[in-house]
Design an enzyme around this catalytic site. Structure first.
Site, PDB file in Angstrom:
ATOM      1  N   ARG A  56      57.208  56.526 -32.564  1.00 46.92           N
ATOM      2  CA  ARG A  56      56.022  56.569 -31.700  1.00 46.92           C
ATOM      3  C   ARG A  56      56.210  55.779 -30.415  1.00 46.92           C
ATOM      4  NH1 ARG A  56      50.986  58.986 -33.336  1.00 46.92           N
ATOM      5  NH2 ARG A  56      51.623  60.295 -35.048  1.00 46.92           N
ATOM      6  N   MET A  79      44.647  64.617 -29.037  1.00 43.36           N
ATOM      7  CA  MET A  79      44.351  64.146 -30.389  1.00 43.36           C
ATOM      8  C   MET A  79      45.358  63.108 -30.906  1.00 43.36           C
ATOM      9  SD  MET A  79      41.538  65.694 -30.727  1.00 43.36           S
ATOM     10  CE  MET A  79      41.054  65.447 -32.437  1.00 43.36           C
ATOM     11  N   ARG A  80      45.940  62.346 -29.997  1.00 47.70           N
ATOM     12  CA  ARG A  80      46.900  61.292 -30.383  1.00 47.70           C
ATOM     13  C   ARG A  80      46.445  59.947 -29.870  1.00 47.70           C
ATOM     14  NH1 ARG A  80      49.357  63.853 -34.316  1.00 47.70           N
ATOM     15  NH2 ARG A  80      49.895  65.953 -33.650  1.00 47.70           N
ATOM     16  N   LEU A  82      47.025  56.570 -28.039  1.00 47.81           N
ATOM     17  CA  LEU A  82      47.921  56.096 -26.977  1.00 47.81           C
ATOM     18  C   LEU A  82      48.349  54.664 -27.306  1.00 47.81           C
ATOM     19  CD1 LEU A  82      45.831  57.646 -24.105  1.00 47.81           C
ATOM     20  CD2 LEU A  82      48.117  58.390 -24.832  1.00 47.81           C
ATOM     21  N   THR A  97      37.162  61.522 -23.540  1.00 49.28           N
ATOM     22  CA  THR A  97      35.872  62.098 -23.916  1.00 49.28           C
ATOM     23  C   THR A  97      35.870  62.335 -25.422  1.00 49.28           C
ATOM     24  OG1 THR A  97      34.445  64.046 -23.745  1.00 49.28           O
ATOM     25  CG2 THR A  97      36.696  64.304 -22.953  1.00 49.28           C
ATOM     26  N   HIS A  98      34.763  61.916 -26.063  1.00 49.49           N
ATOM     27  CA  HIS A  98      34.693  61.908 -27.519  1.00 49.49           C
ATOM     28  C   HIS A  98      33.408  62.622 -27.968  1.00 49.49           C
ATOM     29  CE1 HIS A  98      35.530  60.422 -31.540  1.00 49.49           C
ATOM     30  NE2 HIS A  98      34.251  60.122 -31.633  1.00 49.49           N
ATOM     31  N   GLY A 132      42.252  50.180 -29.428  1.00 48.55           N
ATOM     32  CA  GLY A 132      41.596  50.613 -30.661  1.00 48.55           C
ATOM     33  C   GLY A 132      41.395  52.119 -30.688  1.00 48.55           C
TER      34      GLY A 132
HETATM   35  C1  GAR Z   1      36.358  67.851 -27.373  1.00 45.89           C
HETATM   36  O1  GAR Z   1      35.179  67.955 -28.144  1.00 45.89           O
HETATM   37  C2  GAR Z   1      36.812  66.417 -27.308  1.00 45.89           C
HETATM   38  O2  GAR Z   1      35.764  65.500 -27.222  1.00 45.89           O
HETATM   39  C3  GAR Z   1      37.520  66.281 -28.622  1.00 45.89           C
HETATM   40  O3  GAR Z   1      38.274  67.457 -28.700  1.00 45.89           O
HETATM   41  C4  GAR Z   1      37.532  68.519 -28.086  1.00 45.89           C
HETATM   42  C5  GAR Z   1      38.435  69.252 -27.126  1.00 45.89           C
HETATM   43  O4  GAR Z   1      37.940  70.495 -26.817  1.00 45.89           O
HETATM   44  N1  GAR Z   1      38.322  65.113 -28.664  1.00 45.89           N
HETATM   45  C6  GAR Z   1      38.413  64.351 -29.750  1.00 45.89           C
HETATM   46  O5  GAR Z   1      37.879  64.610 -30.801  1.00 45.89           O
HETATM   47  C7  GAR Z   1      39.290  63.116 -29.576  1.00 45.89           C
HETATM   48  N2  GAR Z   1      39.105  62.228 -30.666  1.00 45.89           N
HETATM   49  P1  GAR Z   1      38.752  71.501 -25.885  1.00 45.89           P
HETATM   50  O6  GAR Z   1      40.197  71.551 -26.399  1.00 45.89           O
HETATM   51  O7  GAR Z   1      38.043  72.811 -26.017  1.00 45.89           O
HETATM   52  O8  GAR Z   1      38.688  70.964 -24.492  1.00 45.89           O
END
Ligand code: GAR
Length: 185
Positions: A56, A79-80, A82, A97-98, A132
């Site tokens: 990693r 989804m990784r 950092l 964005t979460h 975190g």
């Molecule tokens: C979004 O809802 C974003 O907040 C989430 O993945 C989706 C991406 O959508 N991210 C996470 O859950 C990160 N922990 P998209 O690929 O259609 O843009």
């Protein structure tokens, strides 16, 4: 700025569609081939895939190199986690964005976890990335009501509608302040 993606890239698409004088996307980086990379390529934006490696730390170093020297990094469905090497270089100017109202439901299954808990209101959070998991300082949040009969897919789709607007709003308000981003919303 550089956008990090892992999947569908619908947030990325909205970011690309709303570029104006306040921000420009110079590159899109992913951890695997995905629709987000295809969307970027279709928009004429340079792309790079840095496939996740066993080591990693080494992967983080390669990610830093791929990202280059932008003013800001936006994790939009990346989804990784950092790691240290990445944050050493970009902390303070990386935002994520979460799909939940942090600090509730951090992690990779925020929508599922919120539904399982039985919450009636969830939403979208844009926050700075720190070491975190989804713990960095919150920049902006918007609520989304959970409706009777919602499943993970239907709720996530309504959250994404809100997320797409919110991330553009945040990026338009962001200003470069030395090595950091200042965002006053
Ligand atoms: C979004 O809802 C974003 O907040 C989430 O993945 C989706 C991406 O959508 N991210 C996470 O859950 C990160 N922990 P998209 O690929 O259609 O843009």
């Amino acid at each position: 700025m550089v956008v990090l993606v892992s999947g569908t890239g619908s947030l990325l698409q909205n970011i690309l569609d709303h570029q104006d004088d306040s921000y420009r996307v110079v590159k899109v980086v992913a951890d695997k081939e995905c629709q987000g990379i295809e969307r970027a390529a279709a928009a004429g934006i340079p792309t790079e895939v840095v496939a996740l490696a066993e080591d990693r730390e080494e992967w983080n170093h390669r990610l830093v190199t791929a990202v280059g020297s932008p003013d800001a990094v936006v994790s939009a469905g990346f989804m990784r986690i950092l790691g240290a090497a990445f944050l050493e270089r970009f902390e303070g100017r990386t935002i994520n964005t979460h799909p939940a109202l942090l600090p509730a439901f951090p992690g990779a299954h925020a929508v599922r976890d919120a539904l399982a808990y039985g919450v009636k209101v969830t939403g979208s959070t844009v926050h700075f990335v720190d070491a975190g998991v989804d713990t960095g300082r919150i920049i902006a949040q918007r609520p989304v009501m959970v409706e009777r009969g919602d499943d993970e897919a239907s709720l996530h789709e309504r959250i994404k509608v809100v997320e797409r607007k919110l991330i553009v709003e945040v990026l338009r308000a962001a200003r470069v302040d030395g090595d950091a981003l200042s965002i006053d919303l």
